[in-house]
Design a protein around this motif. Structure first.
Motif, mmCIF file in Angstrom:
data_model
loop_
_atom_site.group_PDB
_atom_site.id
_atom_site.type_symbol
_atom_site.label_atom_id
_atom_site.label_comp_id
_atom_site.label_asym_id
_atom_site.label_seq_id
_atom_site.Cartn_x
_atom_site.Cartn_y
_atom_site.Cartn_z
ATOM 1 N N HIS A 36 0.844 -1.353 -0.136
ATOM 2 C CA HIS A 36 0.107 0.244 0.212
ATOM 3 C C HIS A 36 0.859 1.307 -0.158
ATOM 4 O O HIS A 36 1.783 1.338 0.703
ATOM 5 N N GLU A 53 -4.851 2.223 5.388
ATOM 6 C CA GLU A 53 -4.905 2.429 6.615
ATOM 7 C C GLU A 53 -6.338 2.704 7.067
ATOM 8 O O GLU A 53 -6.619 2.346 8.464
ATOM 9 N N TYR A 69 9.909 -3.452 13.156
ATOM 10 C CA TYR A 69 8.570 -3.255 12.838
ATOM 11 C C TYR A 69 7.681 -2.629 13.878
ATOM 12 O O TYR A 69 7.154 -1.389 13.762
ATOM 13 N N ASN A 115 4.496 1.683 4.316
ATOM 14 C CA ASN A 115 4.761 0.335 3.817
ATOM 15 C C ASN A 115 5.562 0.782 2.365
ATOM 16 O O ASN A 115 5.658 0.106 1.452
HETATM 17 ZN ZN LIG Z 1 0.690 -1.215 6.521
#
Ligand SMILES: [Zn+2]
Length: 484
Positions: A265, A312, A405, A278
């Motif tokens: 995305h 999102e 992350y 991302n």
């Molecule tokens: Zn994401």
């Protein structure tokens, strides 16, 4: 093992003319490519890009031009976002027993306030559990409640945070609070952005407060001193608007109507610059397509490279794709989402489908030297494979070493320097290998699941619970607005 690798290399060396497409593609992706420069352009140059923002529209144009420059057929696919929510600025002031200005940020979908702000008593909401709200009773009405959180260390913690928020927010609504203030789950005064659990239906002001500031408030409140909170939240919100996915395509040479989709995305929240979430995988998609064109690789099935948008807020871009291309979905062989950062890929989530699990194991077998890989056969909600899954299309999510992350997730600190560029390139090679495996092996047939099959999947797994804890997806599924 060593012997096998040696033989593999020897074979390639002795028979250069027969080096397979996938080997050539892996070699190119692991070599010098514009991947890093692309990531700098997207993250440093364009920056954080919430859907509906100017930066997001710039990123759509940028993605389109990247594919065009690489010679890949590409188009913008328009879709309707259900609403706009962007934060301009938020601030808070504590007064009463002490005065200070805590560092805060609005949760996505938070209600805005008047320019002069709103002020109310700040209460110790504990963990925001049933007992906590029972203890507060009538007192909670018209007050801000401060909610204590665990420190986030991993992705499991992230899923828990999302799931807990649903219960906390339901109880807070029932108690008639003025607003909710979450203690940041990240230390070092780091702020991040979560979605309010009621999504576009949220009507309360909601904030995340720096962990250290929130702890200070808790200490004072637990010393039986009183605090007031003045909150100013300036947001830009509005009704539906038009946004775009960027969909590129390399047409299949033998079965052009059969499609393998891989995507990441384009949108991000605006606190950081959307690097691990991302941007890194957006530039991976572009790089794979570019190297395929450079090497003149023609897959047997069509490969579509999707830069999703509106992810999102509720996976709206990929949802729109499955609606628009519904008539083609019977011939969608597989849809992959890469959205868990830049730690090395350790395998794939295969969506609770043993057929996808078996095929993916087989597809990965020849590439053991890029692994090892362990695939996990569970369905997950939270990224752009979701609507493919609920439409019965075989789907994958890349699983990664967690790396950094979770601590940087949706935070101010999700910036270019957090991306591991070495493993990102290895991940490109892995994703390319799986994609070509699916596109070129015509024996792979993963029949689209019926509505009944999908319902069985929901009933036999924790999908319902996941859908209830994410982005208001459950009511949309129940109402038939999502899925088959
Ligand atoms: Zn994401």
């Amino acid at each position: 093992m060593k012997n096998q690798i040696f033989i593999w290399f020897a074979v390639i060396w002795m028979l250069p003319a027969q080096t397979s497409d996938v080997d050539k593609l892996i070699t190119n992706l692991l070599g010098e490519t514009p991947l890093k420069e692309d990531l700098k352009e997207l993250c440093d140059g364009i920056g954080g890009r919430p859907t509906g923002s100017i930066a997001n529209f710039k990123s759509i144009k940028w993605g389109l031009e990247k594919f065009q420059t690489a010679g890949v057929k590409v188009q913008k696919d328009a879709f309707r976002m259900p609403g706009l929510w962007l934060e301009n600025e938020s601030s808070a002031k504590i007064s009463g027993a002490v005065s200070f200005e805590p560092k805060v940020v609005a949760l996505t979908f938070s209600e805005g306030t008047h320019r002069s702000g709103i002020k109310a008593n700040l209460l110790d909401g504990g963990r925001g559990l049933k007992d906590d709200f029972e203890r507060l009773g009538e007192k909670a009405k018209g007050k801000f409640v401060l909610i204590e959180t665990d420190e986030l260390v991993d992705i499991d913690g992230l899923f828990k945070e999302y799931a807990d928020a649903v219960g906390i927010e339901d109880l807070a609504y029932n108690a008639g609070v003025k607003g909710i203030v979450y203690m940041s789950s990240r230390p070092m005064r780091l702020l991040y952005r979560h979605n309010a659990s009621r999504s576009f239906g949220n009507t309360l002001p909601m904030l995340v407060m720096a962990r250290e500031d929130a702890k200070r408030c808790f200490r004072i409140l637990r010393n039986n001193q009183s605090l007031d909170l003045l909150v100013k939240i300036d947001v830009r919100s509005g009704g539906p608007f038009k946004s775009f996915n960027v969909i590129a395509e390399i047409e299949g040479s033998e079965r052009p109507d059969e499609v393998v989709v891989i995507g990441a995305h384009l949108d991000s929240w605006g606190l950081g610059t959307g690097a691990n979430d991302n941007g890194c995988n957006v530039v991976m998609m572009i790089d794979i397509a570019r190297q395929m064109i450079n090497l003149d690789i023609k897959p047997k099935r069509t490969i579509r490279f999707a830069l999703w948008n509106g992810e999102e807020q509720g996976l709206y871009g990929s949802m729109a794709y499955t609606d628009k291309y519904e008539s083609q979905l019977d011939k969608h062989v597989m849809a992959m989402s890469v959205d868990i950062g830049s730690g090395l890929i350790t395998g794939f989530f295969t969506g609770g489908r043993s057929d996808v699990f078996d095929v993916t194991n087989k597809v990965l077998e020849p590439f053991d030297e890029l692994g090892p890989f362990i695939n996990i056969d569970i369905p997950l909600v939270g990224t752009d494979n979701f609507d493919f899954m609920m439409h019965g299309v075989g789907n994958l999510i890349a699983n990664h070493n967690p790396a950094n992350y979770a601590p940087n997730y949706h935070a101010e600190s999700d910036t270019y320097d957090k991306v591991n560029l070495i493993t990102l390139k290895q991940n490109s090679a892995i994703v390319a290998a799986v994609t070509l495996g699916y596109a070129n092996n015509l024996d792979i047939i993963l029949p689209r699941q019926s509505k009944e099959d999908i319902e069985k999947l929901v009933q036999s797994t924790d999908l319902e619970q996941q859908m209830k804890s994410m982005m208001s997806i459950w009511p949309q599924w129940v109402a038939g607005k999502r899925g088959r």
